[in-house]
Design an enzyme around this catalytic site. Structure first.
Site, PDB file in Angstrom:
ATOM      1  N   HIS A  66       0.791  -1.238   0.000  1.00 15.30           N
ATOM      2  CA  HIS A  66       0.000   0.000   0.000  1.00 15.30           C
ATOM      3  C   HIS A  66       0.819   1.282   0.000  1.00 15.30           C
ATOM      4  CE1 HIS A  66       0.462   0.153   4.456  1.00 15.30           C
ATOM      5  NE2 HIS A  66       0.211   1.439   4.312  1.00 15.30           N
ATOM      6  N   ASP A  67       2.060   1.261   0.503  1.00 17.87           N
ATOM      7  CA  ASP A  67       2.865   2.490   0.521  1.00 17.87           C
ATOM      8  C   ASP A  67       3.977   2.483  -0.529  1.00 17.87           C
ATOM      9  OD1 ASP A  67       1.667   4.193   2.419  1.00 17.87           O
ATOM     10  OD2 ASP A  67       2.617   3.167   4.108  1.00 17.87           O
ATOM     11  N   GLU A  70       3.273   5.463  -3.094  1.00 15.47           N
ATOM     12  CA  GLU A  70       3.301   6.758  -2.390  1.00 15.47           C
ATOM     13  C   GLU A  70       4.708   7.123  -1.919  1.00 15.47           C
ATOM     14  OE1 GLU A  70      -0.148   7.480   0.186  1.00 15.47           O
ATOM     15  OE2 GLU A  70       1.259   8.240   1.681  1.00 15.47           O
ATOM     16  N   ASP A  71       5.460   6.137  -1.467  1.00 15.29           N
ATOM     17  CA  ASP A  71       6.707   6.437  -0.749  1.00 15.29           C
ATOM     18  C   ASP A  71       7.986   5.934  -1.410  1.00 15.29           C
ATOM     19  OD1 ASP A  71       5.266   7.682   1.245  1.00 15.29           O
ATOM     20  OD2 ASP A  71       5.166   5.928   2.528  1.00 15.29           O
TER      21      ASP A  71
HETATM   22  N1  LIG Z   1       2.705   7.033  13.702  1.00 20.51           N
HETATM   23  C1  LIG Z   1       3.841   6.895  12.977  1.00 20.51           C
HETATM   24  N2  LIG Z   1       3.784   7.095  11.621  1.00 20.51           N
HETATM   25  C2  LIG Z   1       4.921   6.945  10.917  1.00 20.51           C
HETATM   26  C3  LIG Z   1       6.127   6.573  11.547  1.00 20.51           C
HETATM   27  N3  LIG Z   1       7.081   6.480  10.589  1.00 20.51           N
HETATM   28  C4  LIG Z   1       6.497   6.747   9.429  1.00 20.51           C
HETATM   29  N4  LIG Z   1       5.190   7.048   9.598  1.00 20.51           N
HETATM   30  C5  LIG Z   1       4.271   7.413   8.531  1.00 20.51           C
HETATM   31  O1  LIG Z   1       4.044   8.802   8.604  1.00 20.51           O
HETATM   32  C6  LIG Z   1       2.772   9.092   7.983  1.00 20.51           C
HETATM   33  C7  LIG Z   1       2.085  10.145   8.822  1.00 20.51           C
HETATM   34  O2  LIG Z   1       2.895  11.274   8.842  1.00 20.51           O
HETATM   35  P1  LIG Z   1       2.392  12.639   8.225  1.00 20.51           P
HETATM   36  O3  LIG Z   1       3.462  13.652   8.400  1.00 20.51           O
HETATM   37  O4  LIG Z   1       1.029  12.941   8.782  1.00 20.51           O
HETATM   38  O5  LIG Z   1       2.132  12.331   6.688  1.00 20.51           O
HETATM   39  P2  LIG Z   1       3.092  12.274   5.424  1.00 20.51           P
HETATM   40  O6  LIG Z   1       4.309  11.439   5.782  1.00 20.51           O
HETATM   41  O7  LIG Z   1       2.196  11.614   4.402  1.00 20.51           O
HETATM   42  O8  LIG Z   1       3.419  13.677   5.032  1.00 20.51           O
HETATM   43  C8  LIG Z   1       1.991   7.788   7.874  1.00 20.51           C
HETATM   44  O9  LIG Z   1       1.873   7.526   6.497  1.00 20.51           O
HETATM   45  P3  LIG Z   1       0.773   6.578   5.853  1.00 20.51           P
HETATM   46  O10 LIG Z   1       1.030   5.183   6.288  1.00 20.51           O
HETATM   47  O11 LIG Z   1       0.748   6.884   4.399  1.00 20.51           O
HETATM   48  O12 LIG Z   1      -0.592   6.948   6.527  1.00 20.51           O
HETATM   49  P4  LIG Z   1      -1.501   8.235   6.580  1.00 20.51           P
HETATM   50  O13 LIG Z   1      -0.633   9.442   6.816  1.00 20.51           O
HETATM   51  O14 LIG Z   1      -2.199   8.281   5.299  1.00 20.51           O
HETATM   52  O15 LIG Z   1      -2.378   7.950   7.742  1.00 20.51           O
HETATM   53  C9  LIG Z   1       2.899   6.787   8.609  1.00 20.51           C
HETATM   54  O16 LIG Z   1       2.915   5.507   8.039  1.00 20.51           O
HETATM   55  C10 LIG Z   1       6.156   6.380  12.956  1.00 20.51           C
HETATM   56  O17 LIG Z   1       7.169   6.072  13.558  1.00 20.51           O
HETATM   57  N5  LIG Z   1       4.983   6.543  13.621  1.00 20.51           N
HETATM   58 MN   LIG Z   2       0.733   3.228   5.507  1.00 21.32          MN
END
Ligand SMILES: Nc1nc2c(ncn2[C@@H]2O[C@H](COP(=O)(O)OP(=O)(O)O)[C@@H](OP(=O)(O)OP(=O)(O)O)[C@H]2O)c(=O)[nH]1
Ligand SMILES: [Mn+2]
Length: 185
Positions: A66-67, A70-71
């Site tokens: 899923h990521d 995006e990443d």
């Molecule tokens: N809580 C947490 N999040 C972390 C960590 N390391 C990486 N992340 C990722 O960071 C994203 C949330 O950070 P943000 O600053 O809000 O978003 P961004 O990276 O998209 O700019 C999440 O992406 P995402 O999976 O695409 O989800 P979402 O932002 O769409 O919910 C999450 O998976 C960590 O140590 N703790």
């Molecule tokens: Mn994710």
């Protein structure tokens, strides 16, 4: 992907794990321990199988992948060529457009949640549950308490659009919102 035999299911799941592991190989989570990023997609898939009792193979594949778009440098064409059009469509639905400003991306997640397919809703629910548990465990490096609070409050709004999809996962999310959000909406 109805009718897949057990050995075929194992093969496609291992192919996804391997693909995601290679794509995320240089990435770490934002926690102070700098956990390998691959722990996250594997953990999201685990929430679906163990906690949500999900057995739809394409949904589990999408969770593992899923990521990647995006990443990492992965393209949707690559996902479609390797894993087929259905898995690719699910990954498409849960992928933010990183070209958009962050506030717009966050707003679009709230807007898109309710109109997502059931499979995409499952992946989103498990993604949010994993990230919120991570947030309760440790704040990402550089996140002030206000930013952590904003993420809990925003995640609740996204999850509100995903409801009616998987009771066990939604109940676990609601326990977190009860602890962390001032407003239950
Ligand atoms: N809580 C947490 N999040 C972390 C960590 N390391 C990486 N992340 C990722 O960071 C994203 C949330 O950070 P943000 O600053 O809000 O978003 P961004 O990276 O998209 O700019 C999440 O992406 P995402 O999976 O695409 O989800 P979402 O932002 O769409 O919910 C999450 O998976 C960590 O140590 N703790
Ligand atoms: Mn994710």
């Amino acid at each position: 992907m109805a009718g897949l035999k057990l050995d075929d299911v194992l093969a496609v799941i291992i192919k996804c794990i391997n693909f995601a592991a290679i794509k995320h190989k240089n990435q770490r989570r934002k926690d102070p321990e700098k956990t390998p990023y691959i722990n996250h997609p594997i953990g999201v898939a685990r929430i679906l199988t163990e906690e949500g009792n999900v057995r739809d193979v394409e949904v589990i594949q999408a969770a593992l992948l899923h990521d990647t778009v995006e990443d990492t440098d992965t393209s949707f064409d690559e996902i479609e060529a390797e894993f087929g059009v259905n898995v690719c469509q699910l990954v498409r639905e849960v992928t933010d457009d990183k070209h958009l400003p962050k506030a717009e991306r966050k707003r679009l997640q709230i807007e898109h949640a309710a109109v997502s397919s059931p499979g995409a809703k499952l992946v989103k629910l498990a993604d949010k549950l994993y990230n919120l548990r991570d947030l309760e465990r440790a704040s990402p490096e550089g996140w002030a308490p206000e930013r952590v609070q904003e993420y809990f409050d925003w995640a609740q709004k996204v999850v509100n659009g995903l409801r009616g999809t998987n009771k066990d996962i939604e109940d676990s999310l609601d326990e977190i919102f009860k602890r962390q959000c001032q407003l239950i909406v």
